[in-house]
Each structure stands twice: as C-alpha cells, then as structure tokens.
Design an enzyme around this catalytic site. Structure first.
Site, PDB file in Angstrom:
ATOM      1  N   HIS A  35       0.829  -1.211   0.000  1.00 13.28           N
ATOM      2  CA  HIS A  35       0.000   0.000   0.000  1.00 13.28           C
ATOM      3  C   HIS A  35       0.862   1.260   0.000  1.00 13.28           C
ATOM      4  O   HIS A  35       0.697   2.133  -0.844  1.00 13.28           O
ATOM      5  CB  HIS A  35      -0.920  -0.043   1.225  1.00 13.28           C
ATOM      6  CG  HIS A  35      -1.781   1.158   1.401  1.00 13.28           C
ATOM      7  ND1 HIS A  35      -3.086   1.208   0.980  1.00 13.28           N
ATOM      8  CD2 HIS A  35      -1.520   2.380   1.938  1.00 13.28           C
ATOM      9  CE1 HIS A  35      -3.591   2.393   1.256  1.00 13.28           C
ATOM     10  NE2 HIS A  35      -2.659   3.127   1.847  1.00 13.28           N
ATOM     11  N   GLU A  36       1.781   1.338   0.940  1.00 16.44           N
ATOM     12  CA  GLU A  36       2.599   2.561   1.031  1.00 16.44           C
ATOM     13  C   GLU A  36       3.484   2.700  -0.202  1.00 16.44           C
ATOM     14  O   GLU A  36       3.681   3.792  -0.716  1.00 16.44           O
ATOM     15  CB  GLU A  36       3.444   2.567   2.305  1.00 16.44           C
ATOM     16  CG  GLU A  36       2.673   2.369   3.605  1.00 16.44           C
ATOM     17  CD  GLU A  36       1.450   3.248   3.787  1.00 16.44           C
ATOM     18  OE1 GLU A  36       1.369   4.323   3.156  1.00 16.44           O
ATOM     19  OE2 GLU A  36       0.544   2.847   4.559  1.00 16.44           O
TER      20      GLU A  36
HETATM   21  N1  BES Z   1      -1.395   7.936   4.360  1.00 17.60           N
HETATM   22  C1  BES Z   1      -1.748   6.924   5.274  1.00 17.60           C
HETATM   23  C2  BES Z   1      -1.209   7.139   6.649  1.00 17.60           C
HETATM   24  C3  BES Z   1      -1.852   8.253   7.440  1.00 17.60           C
HETATM   25  C4  BES Z   1      -3.162   8.196   7.768  1.00 17.60           C
HETATM   26  C5  BES Z   1      -1.150   9.310   7.883  1.00 17.60           C
HETATM   27  C6  BES Z   1      -3.721   9.216   8.523  1.00 17.60           C
HETATM   28  C7  BES Z   1      -1.725  10.319   8.613  1.00 17.60           C
HETATM   29  C8  BES Z   1      -3.015  10.274   8.955  1.00 17.60           C
HETATM   30  C9  BES Z   1      -1.251   5.559   4.800  1.00 17.60           C
HETATM   31  O1  BES Z   1      -1.064   5.440   3.448  1.00 17.60           O
HETATM   32  C10 BES Z   1      -2.308   4.569   5.160  1.00 17.60           C
HETATM   33  O2  BES Z   1      -3.358   4.638   4.595  1.00 17.60           O
HETATM   34  N2  BES Z   1      -2.043   3.682   6.100  1.00 17.60           N
HETATM   35  C11 BES Z   1      -2.988   2.731   6.598  1.00 17.60           C
HETATM   36  C12 BES Z   1      -2.680   1.334   6.181  1.00 17.60           C
HETATM   37  C13 BES Z   1      -3.170   0.972   4.827  1.00 17.60           C
HETATM   38  C14 BES Z   1      -2.767  -0.442   4.474  1.00 17.60           C
HETATM   39  C15 BES Z   1      -4.649   1.143   4.645  1.00 17.60           C
HETATM   40  C16 BES Z   1      -2.875   2.814   8.107  1.00 17.60           C
HETATM   41  O3  BES Z   1      -1.953   3.446   8.593  1.00 17.60           O
HETATM   42  O4  BES Z   1      -3.723   2.255   8.780  1.00 17.60           O
HETATM   43 ZN    ZN Z   2      -2.736   5.080   2.302  1.00 16.61          ZN
END
Ligand code: BES
Ligand code: ZN
Length: 850
Positions: free
Chosen positions: A290-291
């Site tokens: 994902h990242e």
């Molecule tokens: N961009 C997000 C991380 C994020 C979320 C940063 C909210 C700041 C505030 C990252 O790409 C993300 O979505 N991470 C998810 C996991 C993903 C597999 C759905 C997470 O951190 O839960």
């Molecule tokens: Zn994300």
C-alpha cells in the site's frame, strides 16, 4: 493553547494558495528539546490565485527570526500561523524556528520514539516543524540538511552529500509538505536491491532498532514483490535511487508513504515466525504494498485538498487488494475484505458518524481517515472497474498517470479520465462520492413461461445531514443455477440505476435459483427474503466462491437471529450444509476456515436493530456459544480429519497455502476445545513453535475459561518483545468472559507494562475491550466508564489516537435505554473535559448528535 471554538472547513470554500513554491531548503539542528529548523523557501505569486494573502501555517513552534529577500521582517504571529506583507514578485522567505521533539507526545510533526527522531506530517503535521503553506496543492522540490550526532540521518529523495554528523538529501520530485520525512537515530539497515524494468538500480533499506534485525527479511521481500507488481500490472516504475523504510514503535497509524522514506509502525513491518501470526504477515505484506503504491497514487499524483483523500486512499487500498489477491487467493481476500467492510464501514455508514466517501466538511481532518474514505472508497473503484471492464480500466489509468503526473487532483479529474476513455457519462455514478449511507437493495422474483424476472429496488435510509437520497448506479453481478445445481447463466452484471428495475432471463427450462451480488459487486445491504432451503442449495452449489460463502453466512445469521428472538434450536440445514462443505477436501483450507466463521456479535446486534428489535448483548453471546457447541457436536467425527488436513510439513512459511491450513486447523481446534475441555489446545500450545499456533491455542483455552498457566508462561516467554506483549494484552481484553471483562481490563490497565502512551499498547487493551461485544456492553456500564476514563487521560497526550478510539461508542443508539443512558453519560463526561482536543471534541459531538 487550543481553539475554544473549532472552525468547520468546507469543500466548497476551496481557493488556490496565492503563491507557488519553487524550492524548499531546510536545515535541521537536532536537539531533544530545542531543535532548530532553518528554512529557505522560494515563493512566487500564483497567477491562478486571486487571494494573495501570505499566510503560513505554524503550530507549537517558536519563531526565532524571519527574512524576506535577506531583510529582517516581523510577521504577525498567531496560534495557527503567521502573515507577512510580501513583494508582488518572486521572493525568498527565510525563517528559523525552534521546536521540542522530546515533548511531542501527539506523534505529529517531529517527535522522538525510543531515542530516535522521526516525523509524521500527514495530514497537517508539517506546520509543527516550520512555517509553511501546509496544504497538499502546494508542491515543491525539497533539499534537506540534517545536523545531528546520530549515525543514521535520513530524509526524502536521494542522498546528495554527507559528513561526520551531517547528511544532505535532495528530493527532485515536487511534493506537498505532508510527504516530508526525517529520521535520525541509531538504526541498522536490512539492505536489498531492485533493478527496475528500465534498468535503474534502486538501493532498498529497511531500518530498524538494534535487536530487530531478525524481523526484516519478510518485509524486504514483500517490498520487492510490490515494486515488481506495480511495474507488471500498472506499468509504474520507481523513480529514485533509494527507497528507505523505517520501523518506529510509537506511531498513530499503520504506516506512512513519505516520498522515498516510508515510516512504519513497527507492528506493520517487523515479522518473524516466532513472534508474528499468519494474519500479521499478510497485513504486513499488504501495508508495505500500500505505502509503496502511493508513490504513484498519492505522491506523483496527489490530492488538491483533504476532501479528496479518497483519491489516493481509496485507489491505493483498491490496488493493494488487487496485489494481495494476486499474491494469495482472490476469493479468500475478497471474503476477508467484505468481513472487514461490514465490521467497520457499515456501522460507520449507518450511525451518527456517517459521511460520504468524499466528505464536504470537517473540523479535524485526522478524523476522516475512516473506513468509509478507505474501504468504501476502494469499493467505489471496484464498481467502476466492473462497470467499464478491465481493459477500459487500464486505459483510464494510463490516461490518469499521463495527464495528471505532478499534479494535485480532485475526484472530478479522476472520473474524467474514465469518461474520456469510455465515453460513459459518470454523473450518476458520482453520487457514490457524495451520498452517505449504505444502499439497501431488495430482490423480488417471478417465474412464468420460461422467463425468470428479477425486480431490484434500491433505497438508502437518511443519514446525518442527508435526508433525501437519490438512486445510485449499482452493479449487481448475477448468475443463475438450475435445479440440479448446474449454472444455467454465467455471471452477468445488471446495472441498477433506477429506484426499481426489472431484469428478465429468457429460455430457461426450469425456475432457476439466483445467485445475486456475486463477488459482493457493490457495497450494499441485500435484502432478499429467501428460504433457508434455497440458501442451503447455494451453499452446496454456487459456482461463485464469494456467494457460496455468503449463503453459509446468511444461514448462520438467520439461525442465530431465530435462536435469539424465538428461542429456536440451531438450524439443521445450516449444520448439515456446513458439514458438507467442510468435508470437501477439494476446497481450499483457507476457504473452509472462512466457512466456519460466524457473523460478529456486533453485526448480529446491528441486524436485530434493523429488524426493529433491541439487541441484548448477553442473549447474543449465549446464542453464539450455543451454536458453536452445536457445531462442534455436529462435526465431531470430521474434526480429527480436519486437523490432519491442516498439518503442514516442512518449516514454517507465511505463504497463503500454509496459512490456510493453519487457519483451518485453528478453526477445528476451537471446535475441538468445546468437546475436550481444552486438552488438545493445551497440547498444541505446549508444542507450538510459531506464534500463529501459540496464539490460536491460547485463544481456545481462554475462551474455554482455562489457560491461566499458559497465559503466565506466555508473559514470561515474551514480555521483552513489545509487539508480542501487545497481543498478550489484546487477547485477555477481547476474550474475557462477559462478566469478567470489565475487571480484567481494569486490572490490565494497572499492569506495569501498560505503557498507555504507546498507541499500539493503548489500542491493544482498550480496543480489545471494545471488541469484546458482551464484555464492553456489560450491563454495569463499567467497561464504558473504563474506556471513557482512558480517553480523558489520553486526550491531552495524543488527541489523534483518542479520537479514533471514540468510535467504539458510535453504535450506542442500537442498544436499550439503560445502556444508552450509561453511554450518553460517559460521552458527556468526555465532552465536558476542560481543554478537550479539537479531534476528540468533534468525534464526541458527532456521536452524541449535538
Ligand atoms: N497515508 C496513510 C497514513 C496516514 C493516515 C497518515 C492518517 C496520517 C493520517 C497511509 O497510506 C495509510 O493509509 N495507512 C494505513 C494502512 C493501509 C494499508 C490502509 C494505516 O496506517 O492504517
Ligand atoms: Zn494510504
């Protein structure tokens, strides 16, 4: 100081920033309590903008001095930023600020975790590092110099120079500030290498704290698979010389896609067979993918404003789901995702927090990283792909990357590439982005003269702020089975666009049995009053693996609801149908393990509420126990065979095949435990040489009210391992018997290892309690009070994690008046806490409906 009156931000108020940024140079002089950040930013007036106010965001930072074109200036500094008068021509802004990473417990901006400096800037954390137009539509290249007495100094982009105590990084790709990252610490690299399809050599590193080196190999391989997959399937190559991932212990979310420097919650990247379960491995693989995928869907093409969050998150979740389907089993992944959607998104969409996939207003953007934006956002993309077809989807994506590379985009831009490649008008489809609530699709059917007719109707109940719902475009995948179980019509996608529509199938020899919403082709609630005999028929014969599972699920739910409301005995059709499926050794063990699952108690409560009943958590709990016991008895003879089919030979591997066998073995062990009182589970526990088996055996014992010796042994074995200790806390809170849950959870909050400032530990324990349906809804209200106590305690320390945990209360209106009173009292107590954060204030007031 906090905002006393939170302001609401509206999508409709969007205006571009008055200035463009051509380059950013940052210098960090790291110091635990007085880090100096010097910025040198080249601005020029934005010809597209009418409002030329020079406002830079800034929070919790001390301005030391500022210069414009080299001359000292004295900006007007406010709590949330500063303004200054600037030339109507290109100019250089320079500023020096001081920040205190050592006291940053909110884990946003620059903070410290175990002696290591790290950052989290999405969504609006960069403003805690320096003064800047902290909005995603302002994109610039960044050059970063880090001065610090630590061996590893990292930032975005490529390393361009370094010396003793300093390093310089240059990111050539323009990016918004939310993708900025910096890491400094005593870290060890697990290295890797990837050559892109055009021949670029990329250095890969997974950076971890000393002691964690043994938990890196799987993450590194998952990263390589992700890079390869994005080349093969989306034609997207990586675009820098290095790709770094860093694991940190204190992190609010799972992971973050900072350009070239992803930062991960250690729970989302570190893995070893001894300490991680199969489910952990699968999640790690998905998060790494994902990242990484964000590099194109999020970073190269980013969001114009935070209302467009689903543009990057929905699409990237969809992409990571495709990746997992390709790496593992597509039907199993789909079923997992639907279970998750129903467990997390449906309650959100059908309660006080309901909001559209693209919200139209917010107070605190951190509160909108929701299951709706993410998971429903991904479902919307899946529907689009179903409607236009695979080929058109991939053409539209090529156009998207070609047309919008380097831009900050909107959902309108996204939909336009589909309109332009297919000629389709997506005006009605767009309602999926603006209308909140889960559509209900009802089915009626008719059979006459060899013609079978399905009549589908749709309606969406009112949601907060939206009373008048319009029909949406709902792709309903349908197949028909003949009386002997053969498929007489293969899957066909019906497009339900009106409130009520008829679809006819001609030339049929006999009345068919319909298989509707195959593959869960739309995120809706299907209301189809069909007989259990028909459901059992589908459970035995449906050629669509999702709907076959769904038929079993519906039978299970139906019998549970009748057991609860009418005191009926477990349904023999369910038990017989299940037995037949479990006997079929040709079926994937992972799939059979899913067949043994039941709807969650929370889902049953929701279903009762939909039927106009008041759910009694204890009655639900008892019905599930009774059905489990009946299932165990019914399957008694088959269980040893399932155990042997689940045996894995050779060393542990987290692949889908082995994991599927272990999942089936665990499900069978859980049933066996109901018959042998835990004898076999104790044996499995004693012999377990991997965490999957260890945890599944321990869970069986705890559910049976046993396993105290094993629990203590588990602690002795693992108390040095932070991630495993989280499991120890989580397991006890989530599996405690209803009457014991409040007491056990409270006792655990007093345990010396309850480091509540660590979000993983906090969530393990209090999130575990919230997941224990009957324990959380204990009639005494003690669990509600315990959670509220801890929300109040955590809020000043970490508002983001506090606000997220408030969602445990979002389902409160389903329950009886006494429980509603108890919850309202706790929510009110939280709401009235002095200086409550903007994050928690918004969540509690939305949940209360005030
Ligand atoms: N961009 C997000 C991380 C994020 C979320 C940063 C909210 C700041 C505030 C990252 O790409 C993300 O979505 N991470 C998810 C996991 C993903 C597999 C759905 C997470 O951190 O839960
Ligand atoms: Zn994300």
């Amino acid at each position: 100081m906090r905002d006393a009156t939170p302001t609401t931000i509206y999508l409709s108020d969007y205006t571009p920033f008055g200035f463009l940024v051509d380059s950013v140079h940052l210098t960090f002089d790291l110091s635990e309590h007085a880090t100096r950040v010097t910025s040198r930013i080249a601005f020029r007036p934005n010809p597209q903008a009418t409002d030329k106010t020079f406002f830079l965001h800034g929070e919790n930072i001390k301005l030391i001095h500022a210069l414009i074109d080299g001359a000292p200036v004295t900006p007007a500094v406010k709590e949330n930023g500063l303004t200054a008068s600037v030339p109507n021509a290109p100019f250089i802004w320079e500023a020096e600020v001081e920040i205190d990473p050592g006291n940053n417990t909110a884990l946003e901006g620059l903070y410290m975790s175990n002696g290591m400096y790290c950052t989290q800037c999405e969504a609006e954390g960069f403003r805690k590092i320096t003064y800047y137009p902290d909005r995603p539509d302002v994109m610039s290249t960044f050059t970063v110099r880090i001065n610090g007495d630590l061996p590893v100094l990292l930032s975005n982009g490529n390393p361009t120079a370094k010396g003793d105590g300093w390093a310089e990084w240059t990111d050539p790709w323009p990016k918004p500030a939310y993708l900025f990252a910096l890491v400094a610490g005593e870290l060890i690299a697990h290295p890797g290498q990837f050559t892109t399809r055009s021949g670029r050599d990329v250095e890969l590193n997974l950076w971890v704290r000393p002691g964690d080196e043994g938990k890196c190999a799987f993450g590194m391989e998952a990263l390589k698979r992700s890079i390869k997959w994005d080349e093969d399937v989306y034609g997207r190559e990586y675009d820098l010389d290095v790709f770094n991932i860093v694991a940190v212990d204190d992190f609010n979310m799972g992971a973050m896609e900072n350009k070239g420097l992803n930062i991960f919650n250690s729970s989302a990247v570190l893995a070893s067979p001894e300490t991680s379960t199969d489910a952990n491995f699968e999640r790690i693989e998905a998060i790494i993918a994902h990242e990484y995928f964000h590099n194109w869907t999020g970073n190269r093409i980013t969001c114009r404003d935070w209302f467009q969050l689903c543009l990057k998150e929905g699409l990237t979740v969809f992409r990571d789901a495709q990746f997992t389907s390709d790496m593992r089993s597509a039907p199993v992944k789909r079923i997992h995702d639907v279970i998750d959607l129903r467990a997390r998104q449906f309650p959100e969409d059908n309660g006080p927090l309901s909001h559209p996939v693209r919200p139209e207003s917010f107070q605190e953007i951190n509160n909108f990283y929701t299951a709706t934006v993410y998971e429903k956002g991904a479902e919307v993309i899946g529907m689009l792909k179903t409607l236009v077809g695979d080929e058109a989807y991939s053409k539209a994506l090529d156009l998207y990357f070609e047309r919008h590379d380097g831009q900050a985009c909107t959902i309108e831009n996204w939909l336009k590439v589909f309109e332009d490649t297919t000629g389709r008008d997506l005006t009605q489809f767009k309602r999926w982005y603006s209308q909140s609530g889960t559509p209900r699709v009802t089915v009626e059917d008719d059979w006459a003269d060899g013609i079978y007719t399905l009549t589908l109707s749709q309606s969406t109940p009112p949601t907060p702020g939206q009373t008048d719902k319009q029909p949406q475009v709902i792709p309903v995948a349908v197949g028909l089975l003949g009386p002997n179980g053969d498929e007489v019509r293969g899957t066909e996608v019906l497009e339900l666009t009106g409130e009520r529509q008829r679809f006819s199938f001609e030339d049929l020899a006999a009345k068919p049995v319909p298989s509707i919403l195959r593959g869960f082709s739309a995120p809706v609630i299907l209301e189809h009053n069909r007989s259990n005999t028909e459901r059992a028929f589908l459970l035995a014969h449906d050629t669509d693996p999702f709907n076959r599972w769904e038929a079993g699920r519906a039978l299970a739910q139906n019998t549970l609801l009748r057991m609860i409301t009418q005191d009926e005995a477990p349904d023999a059709q369910y038990l017989d149908g299940l037995l037949a499926v479990l006997r079929d050794a040709d079926l994937d063990p992972a799939y059979r393990a899913l067949m043994l699952g039941l709807p969650t108690q929370s889902e049953l409560a929701a279903a009762l509420h939909e039927q106009g009943e008041t759910p009694d958590p204890m009655a639900i709990w008892r019905a599930v126990e009774t059905l489990r016991q009946a299932t165990a008895q019914h399957m008694q003879d088959l269980l040893p065979r399932l155990q042997s089919e689940a045996l894995v030979d050779g060393p542990y591997s987290p692949d889908a095949e082995q994991a599927g066998k272990r999942a089936l073995g665990s499900a069978a062990l859980a049933l066996t435990t109901r018959l042998d009182g835990g004898a076999m589970a104790a044996e499995v526990y004693a012999k377990a040489d991997n965490m999957t088996l260890q945890l599944s055996a321990l869970s069986c014992l705890l559910r049976a009210g046993k396993g105290q010796a094993e629990l203590a042994a588990f602690y002795d074995q693992w108390h040095h391992d932070r991630l495993v200790l989280d499991k120890w806390f989580g397991l006890q809170a989530s599996l405690a018997a209803p009457d014991d849950a409040p007491r056990i959870a409270r006792a655990l909050t007093e345990h010396p290892d309850f480091n509540w400032k660590n979000p993983n530990r906090f969530r393990a324990l209090l999130g575990g309690l919230a997941m224990n349906h009957a324990g959380f809804h204990h009639a005494s209200g003690q669990s509600y009070a315990l959670l509220a106590d801890w929300l109040i305690r955590l809020d000043p320390v970490n508002p983001q994690t506090t606000a997220r945990m408030c969602t445990a209360f979002q389902i409160w209106k389903r329950y009886d008046a006494d429980r509603q009173d108890l919850i309202r009292a706790q929510l009110t107590r939280v709401a009235e806490t002095p200086n409550l954060s903007r994050d928690t204030t918004e969540m509690v007031s939305r949940i209360l409906g005030t």
